[in-house]
Motif scaffolding. Structure first.
Motif: not given
Length: 206
Positions: A75-81, A95-98, A125-130
């Motif tokens: 949940l949250g990608m950042g640079a993909g590390t 899962y990345e919303i931005d 792409m979109g809200d991670g919880r959904i």
């Protein structure tokens, strides 16, 4: 100059920048005042997970052997590390919303984790919880919550109800790891209370 901004853009989620660190010889992705990923420009360190991702080694080492190649959710990608913690062909479902973060993580002038790491990266792409709610139950061996270090925290991803969703999506023996390195909120009591309520065991690593 030790620090130089190479790219900057703003959208409804805030300002994202790519910064060159001369001291580290590495690219950094910043969201607001928080670093969300670093990649060395060359050499042996280029595909080594750096920044605050070190403790994940021990989380993955603690997984049952049968789960170490199972799909991983992030949940949250950042640079993909985190793709670099996967084994060859292991699915890493981000899962990345931005959309701006997604664009930067795929810009190979700066970051190549998603392309070059052994994991098979997939992005929702979109809200991670959904997004994770729509996955089949018992799909993942590990779920990583990495959306809690910024200036604003998506707390709906860290409620009791959200954690219960994550457990539905875990295989037996699987684990959930939250990065709680927020400078603004102490999230440990929140997670501790949730763990007790759902009957889970929690470990904190500083």
């Amino acid at each position: 100059q030790q620090m130089k901004v190479a790219y900057a853009a703003r959208n409804v989620f805030g300002v994202s920048r790519v910064v060159w660190s001369g001291e580290r010889q590495a690219w950094q992705i910043w969201h607001g005042t928080t670093i969300h990923g670093i990649q060395a420009a060359s050499g042996a360190r280029r595909l080594q997970p750096v920044a605050y991702y070190g403790p994940l080694k021990e989380v993955i080492a603690a997984l049952p052997a049968s789960l170490t190649k199972e799909p991983m959710a992030v949940l949250g990608m950042g640079a993909g590390t985190i793709a670099c913690y996967a084994k060859p062909k292991q699915v890493v479902q981000f899962y990345e919303i931005d959309p701006l973060v997604n664009r930067i993580a795929h810009d190979e002038r700066f970051f190549t984790y998603l392309k070059d790491c052994p994991g098979e990266s997939k992005i929702s792409m979109g809200d991670g919880r959904i997004g994770i709610l729509q996955e089949e139950d018992h799909r993942f061996g590990l779920i990583v919550g990495d959306a809690f270090s910024s200036d604003s925290i998506p707390m709906h991803l860290m409620t009791k109800e959200a954690v219960e969703i994550y457990f539905d999506k875990l295989k037996a023996g699987g684990m959930i790891a939250f990065n709680v390195s927020s400078r603004h909120l102490n999230l440990l009591p929140v997670l501790s209370a949730i763990a007790q309520e759902v009957g889970a065991h929690g470990v904190w690593q500083r």
